[in-house]
Design an enzyme around this catalytic site. Structure first.
Site, PDB file in Angstrom:
ATOM      1  N   ARG A   1      11.825  -5.005   5.257  1.00 32.97           N
ATOM      2  CA  ARG A   1      11.803  -4.257   4.787  1.00 32.97           C
ATOM      3  C   ARG A   1      12.072  -3.047   5.088  1.00 32.97           C
ATOM      4  NH1 ARG A   1       5.304  -1.636   5.624  1.00 32.97           N
ATOM      5  NH2 ARG A   1       5.370  -2.274   7.345  1.00 32.97           N
ATOM      6  N   LYS A   8       0.724  -0.892  -0.185  1.00 28.95           N
ATOM      7  CA  LYS A   8      -0.141   0.208   0.322  1.00 28.95           C
ATOM      8  C   LYS A   8       0.771   1.228   0.381  1.00 28.95           C
ATOM      9  CE  LYS A   8      -1.891  -0.893   3.784  1.00 28.95           C
ATOM     10  NZ  LYS A   8      -1.552  -2.496   4.399  1.00 28.95           N
ATOM     11  N   ARG A  18      -0.108  -8.785  13.096  1.00 33.01           N
ATOM     12  CA  ARG A  18      -1.144  -8.076  12.814  1.00 33.01           C
ATOM     13  C   ARG A  18      -1.351  -8.680  11.598  1.00 33.01           C
ATOM     14  NH1 ARG A  18       3.987  -5.060  10.684  1.00 33.01           N
ATOM     15  NH2 ARG A  18       2.891  -3.683   9.359  1.00 33.01           N
ATOM     16  N   ARG A  30      11.214  -0.895  11.350  1.00 32.93           N
ATOM     17  CA  ARG A  30      10.416  -0.332  12.174  1.00 32.93           C
ATOM     18  C   ARG A  30       9.942  -1.881  13.386  1.00 32.93           C
ATOM     19  NH1 ARG A  30       4.251   0.542   8.524  1.00 32.93           N
ATOM     20  NH2 ARG A  30       4.063  -0.689  10.478  1.00 32.93           N
ATOM     21  N   ARG A  69      -9.822   1.105   8.984  1.00 34.27           N
ATOM     22  CA  ARG A  69      -9.190  -0.770   9.360  1.00 34.27           C
ATOM     23  C   ARG A  69     -10.586  -1.359  10.604  1.00 34.27           C
ATOM     24  NH1 ARG A  69      -3.650   1.134   8.963  1.00 34.27           N
ATOM     25  NH2 ARG A  69      -1.889  -1.227   9.621  1.00 34.27           N
TER      26      ARG A  69
HETATM   27  P1  ADP Z   1       2.104  -2.040   3.345  1.00 35.00           P
HETATM   28  O1  ADP Z   1       2.114  -0.048   2.877  1.00 35.00           O
HETATM   29  O2  ADP Z   1       0.928  -2.108   2.356  1.00 35.00           O
HETATM   30  O3  ADP Z   1       2.125  -2.472   4.845  1.00 35.00           O
HETATM   31  P2  ADP Z   1       4.449  -1.544   1.824  1.00 35.00           P
HETATM   32  O4  ADP Z   1       4.491  -0.969   0.555  1.00 35.00           O
HETATM   33  O5  ADP Z   1       5.503  -0.613   2.778  1.00 35.00           O
HETATM   34  O6  ADP Z   1       2.993  -2.471   1.954  1.00 35.00           O
HETATM   35  O7  ADP Z   1       5.904  -3.459   1.518  1.00 35.00           O
HETATM   36  C1  ADP Z   1       5.975  -4.279   1.729  1.00 35.00           C
HETATM   37  C2  ADP Z   1       7.642  -4.375   2.025  1.00 35.00           C
HETATM   38  O8  ADP Z   1       7.282  -4.929   0.546  1.00 35.00           O
HETATM   39  C3  ADP Z   1       8.049  -3.476   1.210  1.00 35.00           C
HETATM   40  O9  ADP Z   1       9.287  -3.605   2.025  1.00 35.00           O
HETATM   41  C4  ADP Z   1       8.275  -2.730   0.399  1.00 35.00           C
HETATM   42  O10 ADP Z   1       9.847  -2.735  -0.811  1.00 35.00           O
HETATM   43  C5  ADP Z   1       8.108  -4.721  -0.238  1.00 35.00           C
HETATM   44  N1  ADP Z   1       7.329  -4.526  -1.518  1.00 35.00           N
HETATM   45  C6  ADP Z   1       6.021  -3.411  -1.735  1.00 35.00           C
HETATM   46  N2  ADP Z   1       5.878  -3.766  -3.150  1.00 35.00           N
HETATM   47  C7  ADP Z   1       6.068  -5.290  -3.130  1.00 35.00           C
HETATM   48  C8  ADP Z   1       6.270  -6.142  -4.796  1.00 35.00           C
HETATM   49  N3  ADP Z   1       4.869  -6.015  -6.024  1.00 35.00           N
HETATM   50  N4  ADP Z   1       6.764  -6.881  -5.247  1.00 35.00           N
HETATM   51  C9  ADP Z   1       8.161  -7.556  -4.408  1.00 35.00           C
HETATM   52  N5  ADP Z   1       7.625  -6.376  -3.675  1.00 35.00           N
HETATM   53  C10 ADP Z   1       7.032  -5.269  -2.690  1.00 35.00           C
HETATM   54  P1  AMP Z   2       0.634   1.004   9.195  1.00 32.86           P
HETATM   55  O1  AMP Z   2       1.901   2.226   8.977  1.00 32.86           O
HETATM   56  O2  AMP Z   2      -0.971   1.180   8.261  1.00 32.86           O
HETATM   57  O3  AMP Z   2       1.381  -0.233   8.847  1.00 32.86           O
HETATM   58  O4  AMP Z   2       0.312   1.386  10.455  1.00 32.86           O
HETATM   59  C1  AMP Z   2       1.297   1.165  12.333  1.00 32.86           C
HETATM   60  C2  AMP Z   2       0.066   0.446  13.174  1.00 32.86           C
HETATM   61  O5  AMP Z   2      -0.322   2.454  13.436  1.00 32.86           O
HETATM   62  C3  AMP Z   2      -1.026  -0.502  12.909  1.00 32.86           C
HETATM   63  O6  AMP Z   2      -0.988  -1.345  13.430  1.00 32.86           O
HETATM   64  C4  AMP Z   2      -1.630   0.301  14.351  1.00 32.86           C
HETATM   65  O7  AMP Z   2      -1.275  -0.352  15.379  1.00 32.86           O
HETATM   66  C5  AMP Z   2      -1.615   1.454  13.519  1.00 32.86           C
HETATM   67  N1  AMP Z   2      -2.580   2.201  12.842  1.00 32.86           N
HETATM   68  C6  AMP Z   2      -2.753   2.866  12.120  1.00 32.86           C
HETATM   69  N2  AMP Z   2      -3.794   2.438  11.025  1.00 32.86           N
HETATM   70  C7  AMP Z   2      -5.001   2.469  11.372  1.00 32.86           C
HETATM   71  C8  AMP Z   2      -6.284   2.242  11.805  1.00 32.86           C
HETATM   72  N3  AMP Z   2      -6.483   3.027  10.357  1.00 32.86           N
HETATM   73  N4  AMP Z   2      -7.057   1.712  13.032  1.00 32.86           N
HETATM   74  C9  AMP Z   2      -6.111   1.471  14.042  1.00 32.86           C
HETATM   75  N5  AMP Z   2      -5.173   1.703  14.303  1.00 32.86           N
HETATM   76  C10 AMP Z   2      -4.311   1.810  13.178  1.00 32.86           C
END
Ligand code: ADP
Ligand code: AMP
Length: 214
Positions: A127, A13, A171, A160, A88
């Site tokens: 990541r 995302k 999660r 992270r 969420r």
């Molecule tokens: P989210 O925001 O949904 O939690 P991220 O965008 O941070 O996920 O992506 C999670 C991890 O996967 C990151 O390390 C990112 O670089 C990697 N990633 C994102 N898209 C892809 C893809 N299409 N193929 C492989 N790895 C990806």
């Molecule tokens: P993210 O960066 O989207 O992976 O979010 C990291 C963490 O922030 C999550 O695991 C939750 O603890 C908190 N968080 C982010 N967005 C929300 C949401 N919409 N509702 C509840 N918790 C959230």
């Protein structure tokens, strides 16, 4: 255009939102980034959110709804927004529907990025995030040009604290029980754009743009 981007943790995302928001010239909002910034600044809200985030739990609905409402009322959202990580829960989705109606804003689409669960653990544990701008990298799949440095701003990359195996599994469980039901919620409102996230980053972006008629 006013859009949501959904999918399990690690679906891509944040990676897609960054490029997509630039491409569509809309404001990128991530509730997770907002909480991480509040933690960095040591605010009361940050202290409260940190306890939940470190365990991989959701921050209470009332807190998240409050900060999102405030953020959406800021002027830069008038050009359109891409909301990443909110809603969420069904309670959050209903609150969003109410707040958008009050503001006279119509949602144009909900992008749902699907990736099989067995791929997500490796994505999340590998990541790395830019400390400065929040850009997302991966040790194998999306390496920065210079090790440990953000391509976009030169910031230092870090892991992270919630991207470890135990917290990631929690999660993912929470995603399946609390957030996945939103897929039906938005499908029933004819807003859902289902995207296969198990493809190259560039292909996922192209599919998203195509789903939006771009
Ligand atoms: P989210 O925001 O949904 O939690 P991220 O965008 O941070 O996920 O992506 C999670 C991890 O996967 C990151 O390390 C990112 O670089 C990697 N990633 C994102 N898209 C892809 C893809 N299409 N193929 C492989 N790895 C990806
Ligand atoms: P993210 O960066 O989207 O992976 O979010 C990291 C963490 O922030 C999550 O695991 C939750 O603890 C908190 N968080 C982010 N967005 C929300 C949401 N919409 N509702 C509840 N918790 C959230």
């Amino acid at each position: 255009m006013n859009l949501l981007i959904m999918g399990p943790p690690g679906a891509g995302k944040g990676t897609q939102a960054e490029t997509l928001a630039q491409e569509l010239q809309i404001t990128n909002i991530s509730t997770g980034d907002m909480f991480r910034e509040a933690i960095r600044q040591g605010t009361e809200m940050g202290k409260k959110a940190k306890e939940y985030m470190e365990m991989g739990e959701l921050v209470p609905d009332s807190v998240v709804v409050g900060i999102t409402r405030e953020r959406l009322s800021q002027p830069d959202c008038a050009r359109g927004f891409l909301l990443d990580g909110f809603p969420r829960t069904v309670v959050q989705a209903e609150a969003l529907e109410d707040m958008l109606e009050t503001m006279g804003i119509v949602l144009d689409g909900v992008i749902n990025i699907a990736v099989p669960r067995e791929k997500l653990l490796e994505r999340l544990t590998g990541r790395r995030i830019c400390r400065n701008c929040g850009a997302s990298y991966h040790l194998r799949y999306n390496k920065p040009e210079v090790e440990n440095k953000c391509d976009a701003c030169g910031g230092e990359l870090y892991q992270r604290s919630d991207d470890n195996e135990v917290v990631v599994n929690n999660r993912l469980d929470i995603y399946e029980s609390k957030t996945e039901p939103l897929i039906d919620y938005y499908a029933s409102r004819s807003l859902l754009k289902n995207i296969n996230g198990d493809q190259d980053i560039e292909k996922v972006l192209a599919d998203i743009l195509a789903s939006l008629g771009k």
